[in-house]
Design a protein around this motif. Structure first.
Motif, PDB file in Angstrom:
ATOM      1  N   GLN A 124       0.826  -1.202   0.000  1.00 56.37           N
ATOM      2  CA  GLN A 124       0.000   0.000   0.000  1.00 56.37           C
ATOM      3  C   GLN A 124       0.869   1.263   0.000  1.00 56.37           C
ATOM      4  O   GLN A 124       0.544   2.234  -0.683  1.00 56.37           O
ATOM      5  CB  GLN A 124      -0.930  -0.011   1.204  1.00 56.37           C
ATOM      6  CG  GLN A 124      -2.131   0.865   1.030  1.00 56.37           C
ATOM      7  CD  GLN A 124      -3.187   0.588   2.090  1.00 56.37           C
ATOM      8  OE1 GLN A 124      -2.903  -0.078   3.077  1.00 56.37           O
ATOM      9  NE2 GLN A 124      -4.371   1.088   1.882  1.00 56.37           N
ATOM     10  N   THR A 125       1.974   1.239   0.714  1.00 55.02           N
ATOM     11  CA  THR A 125       2.886   2.384   0.739  1.00 55.02           C
ATOM     12  C   THR A 125       3.471   2.630  -0.645  1.00 55.02           C
ATOM     13  O   THR A 125       3.575   3.774  -1.088  1.00 55.02           O
ATOM     14  CB  THR A 125       4.022   2.137   1.752  1.00 55.02           C
ATOM     15  OG1 THR A 125       3.454   1.849   3.023  1.00 55.02           O
ATOM     16  CG2 THR A 125       4.929   3.338   1.857  1.00 55.02           C
ATOM     17  N   PHE A 126       3.837   1.560  -1.325  1.00 56.35           N
ATOM     18  CA  PHE A 126       4.373   1.670  -2.679  1.00 56.35           C
ATOM     19  C   PHE A 126       3.348   2.298  -3.618  1.00 56.35           C
ATOM     20  O   PHE A 126       3.683   3.166  -4.436  1.00 56.35           O
ATOM     21  CB  PHE A 126       4.793   0.286  -3.182  1.00 56.35           C
ATOM     22  CG  PHE A 126       5.282   0.280  -4.598  1.00 56.35           C
ATOM     23  CD1 PHE A 126       6.481   0.881  -4.924  1.00 56.35           C
ATOM     24  CD2 PHE A 126       4.540  -0.321  -5.585  1.00 56.35           C
ATOM     25  CE1 PHE A 126       6.940   0.883  -6.240  1.00 56.35           C
ATOM     26  CE2 PHE A 126       4.983  -0.327  -6.901  1.00 56.35           C
ATOM     27  CZ  PHE A 126       6.195   0.279  -7.226  1.00 56.35           C
ATOM     28  N   VAL A 184       0.879   4.310  -2.781  1.00 57.57           N
ATOM     29  CA  VAL A 184       0.704   5.720  -2.416  1.00 57.57           C
ATOM     30  C   VAL A 184       1.844   6.550  -2.998  1.00 57.57           C
ATOM     31  O   VAL A 184       1.623   7.652  -3.525  1.00 57.57           O
ATOM     32  CB  VAL A 184       0.608   5.884  -0.882  1.00 57.57           C
ATOM     33  CG1 VAL A 184       0.690   7.337  -0.489  1.00 57.57           C
ATOM     34  CG2 VAL A 184      -0.682   5.254  -0.374  1.00 57.57           C
ATOM     35  N   ILE A 185       3.069   6.027  -2.947  1.00 57.40           N
ATOM     36  CA  ILE A 185       4.203   6.738  -3.538  1.00 57.40           C
ATOM     37  C   ILE A 185       4.010   6.869  -5.048  1.00 57.40           C
ATOM     38  O   ILE A 185       4.262   7.932  -5.626  1.00 57.40           O
ATOM     39  CB  ILE A 185       5.526   6.020  -3.188  1.00 57.40           C
ATOM     40  CG1 ILE A 185       5.808   6.151  -1.690  1.00 57.40           C
ATOM     41  CG2 ILE A 185       6.687   6.573  -4.014  1.00 57.40           C
ATOM     42  CD1 ILE A 185       6.944   5.291  -1.196  1.00 57.40           C
ATOM     43  N   LEU A 232      -5.834   0.977  -5.041  1.00 57.02           N
ATOM     44  CA  LEU A 232      -5.774   1.235  -3.593  1.00 57.02           C
ATOM     45  C   LEU A 232      -7.119   0.981  -2.922  1.00 57.02           C
ATOM     46  O   LEU A 232      -7.181   0.362  -1.847  1.00 57.02           O
ATOM     47  CB  LEU A 232      -5.328   2.670  -3.330  1.00 57.02           C
ATOM     48  CG  LEU A 232      -3.836   2.937  -3.334  1.00 57.02           C
ATOM     49  CD1 LEU A 232      -3.565   4.443  -3.306  1.00 57.02           C
ATOM     50  CD2 LEU A 232      -3.178   2.269  -2.146  1.00 57.02           C
TER      51      LEU A 232
END
Length: 78
Positions: A2-4, A6-7, A71
């Motif tokens: 999820q962080t990837f 968002v980036i 997402l």
């Protein structure tokens, strides 16, 4: 994961903004050239660049929307 995403989303949003600004600047340059009577008979380099930048903006926007969909889909799965 999820962080990837968002980036990637932030990068797509920044790319969209950059393409938008570059397209507007190229459009203003071609409009200024037309106002001063500079015409080549066909599309100028500024007009072609403006068109290319706006096409890139649409591509980056579509990419950003696709990342948001992924997402939201991933958030719904948890």
């Amino acid at each position: 994961m999820q962080t990837f995403l968002v980036i990637l989303l932030v990068a797509a949003m920044i790319a969209t903004l950059v393409a938008l600004i570059r397209g507007i600047v190229a459009f203003l340059k071609s409009a200024s050239d037309e106002a001063h009577g500079i015409s080549t008979g066909g599309p100028s380099a500024s007009q072609l660049k403006s068109n290319r930048m706006m096409q890139q903006r649409i591509l980056f926007q579509a990419l950003a929307v696709l990342i948001v969909v992924v997402l939201l889909f991933a958030a719904g799965r948890t």
